[in-house]
Write a protein that holds these residues in place. Structure first.
Motif, PDB file in Angstrom:
ATOM      1  N   TYR A 146      -1.166   5.612 -12.694  1.00  0.00           N
ATOM      2  CA  TYR A 146      -2.269   5.030 -11.937  1.00  0.00           C
ATOM      3  C   TYR A 146      -2.031   3.523 -11.786  1.00  0.00           C
ATOM      4  CZ  TYR A 146      -4.914   9.325 -12.754  1.00  0.00           C
ATOM      5  OH  TYR A 146      -5.330  10.634 -12.799  1.00  0.00           O
ATOM      6  N   ILE A 147      -2.355   3.002 -10.627  1.00  0.00           N
ATOM      7  CA  ILE A 147      -2.339   1.558 -10.415  1.00  0.00           C
ATOM      8  C   ILE A 147      -3.618   1.159  -9.691  1.00  0.00           C
ATOM      9  CG2 ILE A 147       0.172   1.262 -10.402  1.00  0.00           C
ATOM     10  CD1 ILE A 147       0.094   1.310  -7.357  1.00  0.00           C
ATOM     11  N   VAL A 148      -4.051  -0.047  -9.953  1.00  0.00           N
ATOM     12  CA  VAL A 148      -5.229  -0.602  -9.282  1.00  0.00           C
ATOM     13  C   VAL A 148      -4.754  -1.697  -8.348  1.00  0.00           C
ATOM     14  CG1 VAL A 148      -7.414  -1.811  -9.563  1.00  0.00           C
ATOM     15  CG2 VAL A 148      -6.742  -0.049 -11.217  1.00  0.00           C
TER      16      VAL A 148
ATOM     17  N   ALA B  78       9.813   2.513  -3.628  1.00  0.00           N
ATOM     18  CA  ALA B  78       9.059   2.454  -2.374  1.00  0.00           C
ATOM     19  C   ALA B  78       7.668   1.865  -2.587  1.00  0.00           C
ATOM     20  CB  ALA B  78       8.954   3.851  -1.764  1.00  0.00           C
ATOM     21  N   ILE B  79       7.127   1.993  -3.798  1.00  0.00           N
ATOM     22  CA  ILE B  79       5.810   1.420  -4.087  1.00  0.00           C
ATOM     23  C   ILE B  79       5.884  -0.104  -4.032  1.00  0.00           C
ATOM     24  CG2 ILE B  79       3.965   1.259  -5.795  1.00  0.00           C
ATOM     25  CD1 ILE B  79       4.850   3.972  -6.866  1.00  0.00           C
ATOM     26  N   ASP B  80       6.899  -0.666  -4.686  1.00  0.00           N
ATOM     27  CA  ASP B  80       7.062  -2.120  -4.680  1.00  0.00           C
ATOM     28  C   ASP B  80       7.259  -2.650  -3.262  1.00  0.00           C
ATOM     29  OD1 ASP B  80       6.845  -2.181  -7.412  1.00  0.00           O
ATOM     30  OD2 ASP B  80       9.000  -2.065  -7.756  1.00  0.00           O
ATOM     31  N   LYS B  81       8.031  -1.931  -2.478  1.00  0.00           N
ATOM     32  CA  LYS B  81       8.303  -2.386  -1.113  1.00  0.00           C
ATOM     33  C   LYS B  81       7.025  -2.391  -0.278  1.00  0.00           C
ATOM     34  CE  LYS B  81      11.353  -1.609   2.854  1.00  0.00           C
ATOM     35  NZ  LYS B  81      10.276  -1.829   3.827  1.00  0.00           N
ATOM     36  N   TRP B  82       6.214  -1.325  -0.399  1.00  0.00           N
ATOM     37  CA  TRP B  82       4.972  -1.257   0.385  1.00  0.00           C
ATOM     38  C   TRP B  82       4.016  -2.359  -0.041  1.00  0.00           C
ATOM     39  CZ3 TRP B  82      -0.262  -0.611  -0.295  1.00  0.00           C
ATOM     40  CH2 TRP B  82      -0.993  -0.264   0.831  1.00  0.00           C
ATOM     41  N   LEU B  83       3.903  -2.597  -1.332  1.00  0.00           N
ATOM     42  CA  LEU B  83       3.018  -3.653  -1.819  1.00  0.00           C
ATOM     43  C   LEU B  83       3.471  -5.023  -1.319  1.00  0.00           C
ATOM     44  CD1 LEU B  83       2.497  -2.481  -5.511  1.00  0.00           C
ATOM     45  CD2 LEU B  83       0.919  -2.200  -3.604  1.00  0.00           C
ATOM     46  N   SER B  84       4.785  -5.242  -1.346  1.00  0.00           N
ATOM     47  CA  SER B  84       5.305  -6.529  -0.879  1.00  0.00           C
ATOM     48  C   SER B  84       5.100  -6.706   0.625  1.00  0.00           C
ATOM     49  CB  SER B  84       6.790  -6.631  -1.230  1.00  0.00           C
ATOM     50  OG  SER B  84       7.348  -7.820  -0.732  1.00  0.00           O
ATOM     51  N   ASP B  85       5.339  -5.650   1.386  1.00  0.00           N
ATOM     52  CA  ASP B  85       5.189  -5.738   2.845  1.00  0.00           C
ATOM     53  C   ASP B  85       3.744  -5.988   3.249  1.00  0.00           C
ATOM     54  OD1 ASP B  85       7.883  -5.278   3.069  1.00  0.00           O
ATOM     55  OD2 ASP B  85       7.688  -3.142   3.563  1.00  0.00           O
ATOM     56  N   ASN B  86       2.802  -5.484   2.462  1.00  0.00           N
ATOM     57  CA  ASN B  86       1.388  -5.617   2.816  1.00  0.00           C
ATOM     58  C   ASN B  86       0.671  -6.709   2.022  1.00  0.00           C
ATOM     59  OD1 ASN B  86       0.587  -3.090   4.672  1.00  0.00           O
ATOM     60  ND2 ASN B  86       2.108  -2.416   3.168  1.00  0.00           N
ATOM     61  N   ASP B  87       1.437  -7.478   1.216  1.00  0.00           N
ATOM     62  CA  ASP B  87       0.869  -8.579   0.432  1.00  0.00           C
ATOM     63  C   ASP B  87      -0.305  -8.099  -0.419  1.00  0.00           C
ATOM     64  OD1 ASP B  87       0.673 -11.139  -0.543  1.00  0.00           O
ATOM     65  OD2 ASP B  87      -0.643 -11.835   1.075  1.00  0.00           O
ATOM     66  N   ILE B  88      -0.038  -7.093  -1.241  1.00  0.00           N
ATOM     67  CA  ILE B  88      -1.062  -6.509  -2.107  1.00  0.00           C
ATOM     68  C   ILE B  88      -0.567  -6.558  -3.552  1.00  0.00           C
ATOM     69  CG2 ILE B  88      -2.258  -4.357  -2.712  1.00  0.00           C
ATOM     70  CD1 ILE B  88      -2.277  -3.650   0.234  1.00  0.00           C
ATOM     71  N   GLU B  89      -1.477  -6.889  -4.458  1.00  0.00           N
ATOM     72  CA  GLU B  89      -1.145  -6.963  -5.876  1.00  0.00           C
ATOM     73  C   GLU B  89      -1.556  -5.665  -6.570  1.00  0.00           C
ATOM     74  OE1 GLU B  89      -3.321 -10.345  -7.124  1.00  0.00           O
ATOM     75  OE2 GLU B  89      -1.882 -11.803  -6.322  1.00  0.00           O
ATOM     76  N   ALA B  90      -0.841  -5.336  -7.652  1.00  0.00           N
ATOM     77  CA  ALA B  90      -1.119  -4.101  -8.379  1.00  0.00           C
ATOM     78  C   ALA B  90      -1.094  -4.367  -9.870  1.00  0.00           C
ATOM     79  CB  ALA B  90      -0.104  -3.020  -8.022  1.00  0.00           C
ATOM     80  N   SER B  91      -2.045  -3.768 -10.579  1.00  0.00           N
ATOM     81  CA  SER B  91      -2.008  -3.809 -12.031  1.00  0.00           C
ATOM     82  C   SER B  91      -1.014  -2.767 -12.526  1.00  0.00           C
ATOM     83  CB  SER B  91      -3.394  -3.504 -12.604  1.00  0.00           C
ATOM     84  OG  SER B  91      -3.775  -2.184 -12.287  1.00  0.00           O
ATOM     85  N   HIS B  92      -0.381  -3.013 -13.657  1.00  0.00           N
ATOM     86  CA  HIS B  92       0.617  -2.114 -14.246  1.00  0.00           C
ATOM     87  C   HIS B  92       1.762  -1.862 -13.286  1.00  0.00           C
ATOM     88  CE1 HIS B  92      -2.416  -1.422 -17.256  1.00  0.00           C
ATOM     89  NE2 HIS B  92      -3.237  -0.913 -16.375  1.00  0.00           N
ATOM     90  N   ASP B  93       1.975  -2.786 -12.352  1.00  0.00           N
ATOM     91  CA  ASP B  93       3.032  -2.578 -11.363  1.00  0.00           C
ATOM     92  C   ASP B  93       4.389  -2.736 -12.018  1.00  0.00           C
ATOM     93  OD1 ASP B  93       4.398  -2.297  -8.939  1.00  0.00           O
ATOM     94  OD2 ASP B  93       4.392  -4.467  -8.625  1.00  0.00           O
TER      95      ASP B  93
END
Length: 395
Positions: free
Chosen positions: A51-53, A244-259
């Motif tokens: 799970y990530i937030v 792919a999770i890291d790439k999507w987060l980076s492309d959309n400028d979104i932060e994630a906990s426990h990333d």
């Protein structure tokens, strides 16, 4: 008599080569499956694994305009895009309380009061098994159920309490402390009792039931429900640690906990390794099956005259082929039992390290059943091929 006649041309070296190759291939396949199941079970034993937030970074100018939080909330199109990602199993929205909240408590002869915040999220993302009657709210309820992060209790016990000379409290005790919650907004002011019903290791917020949040926002908030947009999302992952999770987060400028946590990446790498090793095992086993079929073909060709003579004497083809069927079934049964035993023995190499971190091994019967299913299919194919070969040789 039939067995004695057909046994003469059997090549023991060919059968030994097939048995050895099939045993090695099946053992590799089962071991990779067993290893993957154990690693996955160890990872899932953590309540916040998989799970990530998600949240958006707060703009630098947000402090100059505190009333405008649109830049840090998620739009419906962004949520739909997230749901469509192959690594996202399901997505939940945090619903914040859009009104003033304060909490007070009398504890150890002292009165404590603080401003507070509430958030609600779908029940399926909560890592605490609560009775539906406890984790619910409707107008007329006498108490508000609350879930707080386990980290908050640790901060109180080892930070606040230690510095203020306050007594430390256990999880059992904190759930018995009565709270008073004052809520105001939209021309209303109410004080309601509340009680902590659980502590979560996954959710880093003060959570209340969605039913309470809907009622409270409708009563105290000045905004229309359509104006409420989530500022945080919780995502259950299909493949934790997937790049792919890291790439999507980076492309959309979104932060994630426990990333990018080490455990998620370890499980992802272990999945790849197990898949590669399993494929190698499948290839070895497939080549062994081909060797068996070639050996049976050559054996039946050598005995074609005998098979033809036996059928002319009145023996049924099924009776003639019974020797070959029993040979294939016996060898494959021995291989299956041996490979299952070798896999269980090999699993002890990593079982103790996993038990040391509190993880229980997965069910070994699943691996054994898988072995018999795979070899059952191989045996059925081999017997069917034998039947066709015997029918051709007896004509």
């Amino acid at each position: 008599m039939i067995s004695s006649l057909l046994r003469k041309n059997i090549s023991k070296w060919q059968l030994a080569a097939y048995s050895s190759a099939c045993f090695v291939g099946l053992t590799i396949l089962l071991t990779s499956l067993c290893f993957y199941r154990d690693i996955s079970a160890a990872h899932q034993s953590s309540s916040n694994s998989g799970y990530i937030v998600l949240s958006k970074p707060v703009p630098l100018l947000a402090a100059l305009n505190p009333g405008n939080s649109a830049a840090s909330t998620f739009t419906r199109s962004e949520i739909d895009d997230l749901i469509s990602q192959p690594w996202a199993r399901q997505v939940g929205e945090f619903t914040p309380a859009d009104f003033n909240i304060s909490a007070s408590v009398d504890f150890a002869g002292r009165g404590l009061s603080t401003a507070l915040f509430f958030e609600a999220l779908p029940d399926r993302f909560i890592d605490i098994d609560l009775d539906p009657d406890v984790w619910s709210f409707s107008e007329g309820h006498t108490s508000i159920p609350i879930i707080v992060p386990r980290d908050y209790l640790s901060l109180y016990n080892f930070g606040f309490a230690a510095s203020r000379g306050m007594p430390q409290v256990s999880e059992e005790l904190v759930m018995q402390i009565p709270l008073r919650i004052a809520m105001s907004g939209n021309g209303f002011y109410d004080v309601m009792p509340a009680r902590i019903v659980g502590l979560s290791s996954r959710i880093n917020t003060i959570a209340v039931p969605e039913s309470f949040m809907s009622w409270a926002n409708e009563r105290y908030s000045e905004k229309h429900p359509s104006q409420h947009h989530p500022s945080r999302l919780i995502v259950e992952l299909v493949t934790p640690g997937d790049p792919a999770i890291d790439k999507w987060l980076s492309d959309n400028d979104i932060e994630a906990s426990h990333d990018g946590s080490a455990s998620d990446r370890t499980v992802f790498v272990a999945t790849i390794i197990s898949s590669v090793v399993g494929i190698i095992g499948i290839i070895i086993a497939a080549l062994a099956v081909m060797l068996l079929l070639v050996s049976l073909f050559l054996l039946i060709q050598k005995n074609s005259d005998k098979i033809r003579d036996l059928t002319l004497l009145g023996y049924r083809r099924s009776k003639v082929g019974e020797f070959y069927y029993k040979l294939v079934i016996t060898i494959n049964t021995i291989i299956t039992i041996g490979a299952s035993a070798a896999t269980i023995f090999a699993s002890h190499l990593w079982q103790k390290p996993l038990e040391a971190i509190g993880s229980e091994p997965s069910d070994r019967w699943t691996v054994v059943i898988s072995a018999f299913v795979v070899m059952g299919v191989v045996t059925a194919v081999s017997v069917a091929a034998c039947r066709r070969m015997i029918n051709s040789a007896s004509r």
